[in-house]
Design a protein around this motif. Structure first.
Motif, PDB file in Angstrom:
ATOM      1  N   ALA A 148      22.312   6.265   5.765  1.00 33.42           N
ATOM      2  CA  ALA A 148      22.337   7.009   4.504  1.00 33.42           C
ATOM      3  C   ALA A 148      21.471   6.325   3.454  1.00 33.42           C
ATOM      4  O   ALA A 148      20.751   6.990   2.693  1.00 33.42           O
ATOM      5  N   TYR A 149      21.504   4.996   3.396  1.00 36.69           N
ATOM      6  CA  TYR A 149      20.674   4.256   2.443  1.00 36.69           C
ATOM      7  C   TYR A 149      19.191   4.474   2.737  1.00 36.69           C
ATOM      8  O   TYR A 149      18.396   4.728   1.834  1.00 36.69           O
ATOM      9  N   ALA A 150      18.818   4.365   4.020  1.00 35.48           N
ATOM     10  CA  ALA A 150      17.412   4.545   4.393  1.00 35.48           C
ATOM     11  C   ALA A 150      16.930   5.958   4.078  1.00 35.48           C
ATOM     12  O   ALA A 150      15.828   6.141   3.550  1.00 35.48           O
ATOM     13  N   GLU A 151      17.748   6.955   4.378  1.00 34.07           N
ATOM     14  CA  GLU A 151      17.343   8.335   4.107  1.00 34.07           C
ATOM     15  C   GLU A 151      17.287   8.621   2.610  1.00 34.07           C
ATOM     16  O   GLU A 151      16.415   9.354   2.142  1.00 34.07           O
ATOM     17  N   ALA A 152      18.216   8.056   1.834  1.00 31.72           N
ATOM     18  CA  ALA A 152      18.224   8.287   0.388  1.00 31.72           C
ATOM     19  C   ALA A 152      17.010   7.666  -0.288  1.00 31.72           C
ATOM     20  O   ALA A 152      16.542   8.165  -1.316  1.00 31.72           O
ATOM     21  N   ASN A 153      16.465   6.594   0.291  1.00 30.46           N
ATOM     22  CA  ASN A 153      15.316   5.917  -0.302  1.00 30.46           C
ATOM     23  C   ASN A 153      14.005   6.232   0.407  1.00 30.46           C
ATOM     24  O   ASN A 153      12.983   5.618   0.104  1.00 30.46           O
ATOM     25  N   GLY A 154      14.026   7.175   1.325  1.00 29.54           N
ATOM     26  CA  GLY A 154      12.802   7.599   2.010  1.00 29.54           C
ATOM     27  C   GLY A 154      12.201   6.521   2.904  1.00 29.54           C
ATOM     28  O   GLY A 154      10.986   6.438   3.033  1.00 29.54           O
ATOM     29  N   ILE A 155      13.023   5.722   3.505  1.00 28.98           N
ATOM     30  CA  ILE A 155      12.556   4.636   4.367  1.00 28.98           C
ATOM     31  C   ILE A 155      12.622   5.111   5.817  1.00 28.98           C
ATOM     32  O   ILE A 155      13.683   5.476   6.302  1.00 28.98           O
ATOM     33  N   PRO A 156      11.491   5.110   6.527  1.00 30.10           N
ATOM     34  CA  PRO A 156      11.555   5.458   7.951  1.00 30.10           C
ATOM     35  C   PRO A 156      12.284   4.347   8.713  1.00 30.10           C
ATOM     36  O   PRO A 156      12.097   3.166   8.433  1.00 30.10           O
ATOM     37  N   TYR A 157      13.126   4.726   9.659  1.00 25.93           N
ATOM     38  CA  TYR A 157      13.958   3.736  10.334  1.00 25.93           C
ATOM     39  C   TYR A 157      14.108   4.070  11.801  1.00 25.93           C
ATOM     40  O   TYR A 157      13.854   5.183  12.234  1.00 25.93           O
ATOM     41  N   GLU A 158      14.534   3.074  12.554  1.00 27.02           N
ATOM     42  CA  GLU A 158      14.955   3.283  13.936  1.00 27.02           C
ATOM     43  C   GLU A 158      16.216   2.457  14.139  1.00 27.02           C
ATOM     44  O   GLU A 158      16.353   1.351  13.616  1.00 27.02           O
ATOM     45  N   SER A 165       0.836  -1.193   0.000  1.00 27.33           N
ATOM     46  CA  SER A 165       0.000   0.000   0.000  1.00 27.33           C
ATOM     47  C   SER A 165       0.875   1.248   0.000  1.00 27.33           C
ATOM     48  O   SER A 165       2.087   1.195  -0.007  1.00 27.33           O
ATOM     49  N   GLY A 166       0.247   2.428   0.037  1.00 28.82           N
ATOM     50  CA  GLY A 166       0.973   3.682  -0.002  1.00 28.82           C
ATOM     51  C   GLY A 166       1.777   3.958   1.256  1.00 28.82           C
ATOM     52  O   GLY A 166       2.609   4.832   1.289  1.00 28.82           O
ATOM     53  N   ARG A 167       1.549   3.204   2.316  1.00 25.73           N
ATOM     54  CA  ARG A 167       2.251   3.408   3.576  1.00 25.73           C
ATOM     55  C   ARG A 167       3.588   2.669   3.534  1.00 25.73           C
ATOM     56  O   ARG A 167       3.657   1.512   3.143  1.00 25.73           O
ATOM     57  N   THR A 168       4.661   3.345   3.918  1.00 18.91           N
ATOM     58  CA  THR A 168       5.954   2.690   3.925  1.00 18.91           C
ATOM     59  C   THR A 168       6.194   2.047   5.286  1.00 18.91           C
ATOM     60  O   THR A 168       5.757   2.555   6.319  1.00 18.91           O
ATOM     61  N   GLN A 169       6.903   0.942   5.267  1.00 21.91           N
ATOM     62  CA  GLN A 169       7.157   0.196   6.485  1.00 21.91           C
ATOM     63  C   GLN A 169       8.369   0.746   7.222  1.00 21.91           C
ATOM     64  O   GLN A 169       9.299   1.266   6.619  1.00 21.91           O
ATOM     65  N   LEU A 170       8.353   0.569   8.512  1.00 22.55           N
ATOM     66  CA  LEU A 170       9.466   0.959   9.355  1.00 22.55           C
ATOM     67  C   LEU A 170      10.572  -0.075   9.212  1.00 22.55           C
ATOM     68  O   LEU A 170      10.319  -1.277   9.169  1.00 22.55           O
ATOM     69  N   ALA A 171      11.801   0.407   9.120  1.00 15.54           N
ATOM     70  CA  ALA A 171      12.957  -0.484   9.043  1.00 15.54           C
ATOM     71  C   ALA A 171      13.755  -0.381  10.333  1.00 15.54           C
ATOM     72  O   ALA A 171      13.820   0.671  10.950  1.00 15.54           O
ATOM     73  N   ARG A 172      14.336  -1.493  10.736  1.00 12.35           N
ATOM     74  CA  ARG A 172      15.224  -1.518  11.897  1.00 12.35           C
ATOM     75  C   ARG A 172      16.655  -1.596  11.397  1.00 12.35           C
ATOM     76  O   ARG A 172      16.958  -2.350  10.485  1.00 12.35           O
ATOM     77  N   ILE A 173      17.539  -0.830  12.014  1.00 10.76           N
ATOM     78  CA  ILE A 173      18.964  -0.893  11.719  1.00 10.76           C
ATOM     79  C   ILE A 173      19.633  -1.383  12.997  1.00 10.76           C
ATOM     80  O   ILE A 173      19.528  -0.749  14.042  1.00 10.76           O
ATOM     81  N   PHE A 174      20.298  -2.538  12.907  1.00  9.90           N
ATOM     82  CA  PHE A 174      20.840  -3.175  14.105  1.00  9.90           C
ATOM     83  C   PHE A 174      22.045  -4.035  13.750  1.00  9.90           C
ATOM     84  O   PHE A 174      22.309  -4.311  12.582  1.00  9.90           O
ATOM     85  N   VAL A 175      22.757  -4.465  14.779  1.00  8.79           N
ATOM     86  CA  VAL A 175      23.860  -5.410  14.631  1.00  8.79           C
ATOM     87  C   VAL A 175      23.312  -6.787  14.974  1.00  8.79           C
ATOM     88  O   VAL A 175      22.665  -6.961  16.011  1.00  8.79           O
ATOM     89  N   LEU A 176      23.562  -7.767  14.108  1.00  9.84           N
ATOM     90  CA  LEU A 176      23.109  -9.117  14.393  1.00  9.84           C
ATOM     91  C   LEU A 176      23.802  -9.652  15.640  1.00  9.84           C
ATOM     92  O   LEU A 176      25.003  -9.449  15.817  1.00  9.84           O
ATOM     93  N   THR A 213      22.753  -4.344   9.909  1.00 11.25           N
ATOM     94  CA  THR A 213      21.702  -4.924   9.087  1.00 11.25           C
ATOM     95  C   THR A 213      20.493  -4.001   9.083  1.00 11.25           C
ATOM     96  O   THR A 213      20.114  -3.473  10.127  1.00 11.25           O
ATOM     97  N   LEU A 214      19.910  -3.817   7.904  1.00 11.51           N
ATOM     98  CA  LEU A 214      18.648  -3.097   7.767  1.00 11.51           C
ATOM     99  C   LEU A 214      17.596  -4.133   7.410  1.00 11.51           C
ATOM    100  O   LEU A 214      17.733  -4.841   6.407  1.00 11.51           O
ATOM    101  N   ALA A 215      16.576  -4.262   8.240  1.00 11.53           N
ATOM    102  CA  ALA A 215      15.494  -5.217   8.017  1.00 11.53           C
ATOM    103  C   ALA A 215      14.167  -4.520   8.268  1.00 11.53           C
ATOM    104  O   ALA A 215      14.052  -3.684   9.161  1.00 11.53           O
ATOM    105  N   PHE A 216      13.159  -4.875   7.486  1.00  9.34           N
ATOM    106  CA  PHE A 216      11.843  -4.265   7.609  1.00  9.34           C
ATOM    107  C   PHE A 216      11.010  -4.994   8.652  1.00  9.34           C
ATOM    108  O   PHE A 216      11.079  -6.216   8.785  1.00  9.34           O
ATOM    109  N   GLU A 217      10.211  -4.233   9.381  1.00  7.55           N
ATOM    110  CA  GLU A 217       9.247  -4.807  10.311  1.00  7.55           C
ATOM    111  C   GLU A 217       8.121  -5.452   9.494  1.00  7.55           C
ATOM    112  O   GLU A 217       7.832  -5.010   8.385  1.00  7.55           O
ATOM    113  N   PRO A 218       7.456  -6.474  10.029  1.00  8.47           N
ATOM    114  CA  PRO A 218       6.348  -7.089   9.292  1.00  8.47           C
ATOM    115  C   PRO A 218       5.236  -6.078   9.023  1.00  8.47           C
ATOM    116  O   PRO A 218       4.830  -5.329   9.909  1.00  8.47           O
TER     117      PRO A 218
END
Length: 106
Positions: free
Chosen positions: A68-78, A2-13, A29-34
């Protein structure tokens, strides 16, 4: 999706249970929340969903690269900062120390 973008998590495995040192614990690692709940397939009984972003994980050398990748692609992240790893140094001579608190194991 849908038009809503998913939140991504940036973390160390986290390290696996088989790792004792710091090897392979670097990198972020950048991974998307379900995006939606999983549901059972009526024919096969497998769990799945129409959310393909939850299958995507991207690996980066540094936290700044991932941000930088998340911001360049408009991905909301934490960002989840890693917990500090404490490694207790062991000395062989402590096995024979007088008045040690641990039980004899060998």
């Amino acid at each position: 999706m849908s038009g809503r973008t998913q939140l991504a998590r940036i973390f160390v495995l986290p390290r696996s249970a088989m790792q004792s040192g710091r090897g392979r614990s670097q990198g972020w690692t950048l991974a998307f929340e379900p995006g939606e709940r999983q549901r059972l397939d009526p024919l096969m009984g497998w769990a799945g969903s129409g959310d393909t972003n939850s299958q995507v994980t991207l690996n980066f050398e540094t936290k700044e690269d991932a941000i930088a990748y998340a911001e360049a692609n408009g991905i909301p992240y934490e960002v989840e900062e890693p917990k500090p790893v404490r490694i207790k140094a062991k000395v062989y001579a402590d096995n024979f120390r007088y008045g040690r608190a641990e039980n004899w194991t060998h």
